[in-house]
Design an enzyme around this catalytic site. Structure first.
Site, mmCIF file in Angstrom:
data_model
loop_
_atom_site.group_PDB
_atom_site.id
_atom_site.type_symbol
_atom_site.label_atom_id
_atom_site.label_comp_id
_atom_site.label_asym_id
_atom_site.label_seq_id
_atom_site.Cartn_x
_atom_site.Cartn_y
_atom_site.Cartn_z
ATOM 1 N N GLU A 1 -17.416 7.116 -45.395
ATOM 2 C CA GLU A 1 -18.776 6.645 -45.105
ATOM 3 C C GLU A 1 -19.650 6.572 -46.348
ATOM 4 O OE1 GLU A 1 -21.130 9.290 -42.586
ATOM 5 O OE2 GLU A 1 -19.446 10.661 -42.499
ATOM 6 N N ASP B 1 -25.068 5.472 -35.992
ATOM 7 C CA ASP B 1 -23.871 6.293 -36.226
ATOM 8 C C ASP B 1 -23.498 6.958 -34.905
ATOM 9 O OD1 ASP B 1 -21.940 8.096 -37.162
ATOM 10 O OD2 ASP B 1 -23.062 8.561 -38.992
ATOM 11 N N HIS C 1 -15.214 12.628 -44.547
ATOM 12 C CA HIS C 1 -14.675 13.938 -44.160
ATOM 13 C C HIS C 1 -13.409 13.790 -43.343
ATOM 14 C CE1 HIS C 1 -16.573 12.911 -40.271
ATOM 15 N NE2 HIS C 1 -17.492 12.366 -41.051
ATOM 16 N N HIS D 1 -16.380 17.629 -38.672
ATOM 17 C CA HIS D 1 -16.256 17.705 -40.128
ATOM 18 C C HIS D 1 -15.262 18.779 -40.490
ATOM 19 C CE1 HIS D 1 -20.299 15.740 -40.042
ATOM 20 N NE2 HIS D 1 -19.703 15.027 -40.964
ATOM 21 N N ASP E 1 -15.280 8.243 -35.489
ATOM 22 C CA ASP E 1 -16.645 8.339 -36.033
ATOM 23 C C ASP E 1 -16.904 7.031 -36.770
ATOM 24 O OD1 ASP E 1 -18.978 9.126 -37.343
ATOM 25 O OD2 ASP E 1 -18.045 10.758 -38.485
ATOM 26 N N GLU F 1 -19.413 3.080 -41.980
ATOM 27 C CA GLU F 1 -18.374 4.101 -41.757
ATOM 28 C C GLU F 1 -17.289 3.615 -40.811
ATOM 29 O OE1 GLU F 1 -19.805 7.648 -39.742
ATOM 30 O OE2 GLU F 1 -18.162 8.841 -40.567
HETATM 31 MN MN MN Z 1 -20.693 9.053 -38.549
HETATM 32 MN MN MN Z 2 -18.852 10.835 -40.410
#
Ligand code: MN
Ligand code: MN
Length: 306
Positions: free
Chosen positions: A197, A87, A164, A172, A98, A289
């Site tokens: 995600e 990630d 998010h 976030h 992200d 994600e």
């Molecule tokens: Mn992430």
């Molecule tokens: Mn994330």
């Protein structure tokens, strides 16, 4: 946040770098490699591609769902039977991308079929969720789609982890994109930027916070007494309120000082910690994600044509 035209260009550029970094990482991650080495190389790659790091790249393995960032001397080595989540996040002037993938290995792996099912469940859940994204869709509808897709594999989504909204210099923010049907009637809006995600597991479908956090973010300014804590605080200020990891500090400052300093900052409420998250029945966890700009035809900023 809702992006303006200038932000959209930055979001696309950040997404391109983050997507490339994920592919680069996927090629590096193999049985026998040391996790900390891979993460250092990925973070170098992001800088070399003129991206800034939005949060420390992390590799969480098996029942670890998220937030595992190794210390500099961490000896964790990837094994052929591991389920590896990578990630990472990139930003351009605070506009964030992200993304995450799950990696498994076919060779020397008697668990391959089982792991592949768990991996596919989160991948398909993400795909199905993105397929229904449009202005006006509700958060509950997205959560339901993710939950049903994962349930079709006889697996569970992780309910206390979620996608998010992304904000400027904020990884976030509102809204929470659930991985199960919350019946939340909040609607997504045109040009809103979000990360979706899904996490799938053969465990219970919840995570708990474990010990030894190495991931932190600056919370609020308060007076500090020790010179250690002050030295570390001045380093932390360079991270522009974005999350950071212990390893970044110990590259410059002696690890003993870093430990004491972080502890003092934590006790005083100056930094917030994010401990590694473990599946509550020690189930194996997959995660997939992407970052998406909400449109009638959504823009997946982190999707790269290979
Ligand atoms: Mn992430
Ligand atoms: Mn994330």
């Amino acid at each position: 946040m809702i992006l303006n035209d200038e932000d959209i260009d930055k979001a696309k550029l950040a997404g391109k770098i983050a997507g490339k970094a994920i592919i680069y990482g996927r090629k590096l991650i193999k049985p026998g490699v040391k996790v900390v080495d891979v993460l250092d190389q990925i973070e170098d790659f992001i800088h070399q591609n003129n991206g800034k790091i939005a949060f420390p790249a992390q590799i969480s393995i098996n029942e670890f769902a998220a937030h595992f960032c190794p210390l500099e001397d961490d000896e964790t080595i990837i094994k052929s039977t591991d389920m590896v989540k990578l990630d990472l996040g990139v930003h351009i002037d605070g506009i964030i991308a992200d993304n995450a993938i799950t990696i498994i290995f076919k060779e020397d792996n008697d668990k391959y079929e089982e792991l592949n099912t768990i991996k596919k469940a989160s991948e398909e859940a993400l795909k199905n969720a993105i397929d229904i994204i449009k202005p006006g869709i509700t958060l509950g509808e997205i959560g339901l789609m993710i939950q049903e897709t994962i349930a079709n594999y006889d697996l569970s989504p992780i309910k206390n982890l979620s996608g998010h909204g992304l904000g400027k210099y904020s990884v976030h923010e509102h809204p929470t994109i659930p991985n199960f049907n919350t019946n939340d009637k909040t609607e997504l809006k045109e040009n809103q930027i979000i990360a979706i995600e899904p996490f799938a597991t053969n465990g219970y479908g919840m995570v708990f916070e474990s010990k030894n956090p190495t991931l932190f973010s600056f919370s609020k300014n308060r007076p500090v007494r020790s010179t250690y804590a002050r030295e570390i605080l001045s380093e932390i200020k360079k991270f522009e309120n974005l999350p950071f990891t212990t390893r970044w500090l110990t590259k410059k400052i002696n690890p003993g000082k870093v430990k004491l300093g972080l502890n003092e900052l934590k006790i005083n409420g100056i930094i917030h910690e994010y401990p590694p998250l473990i599946e509550s029945k020690r189930g194996i966890v997959s995660q997939t994600e992407h970052t998406v700009i909400v449109r009638d035809k959504p823009v997946i900023t982190t999707l790269i044509d290979e």
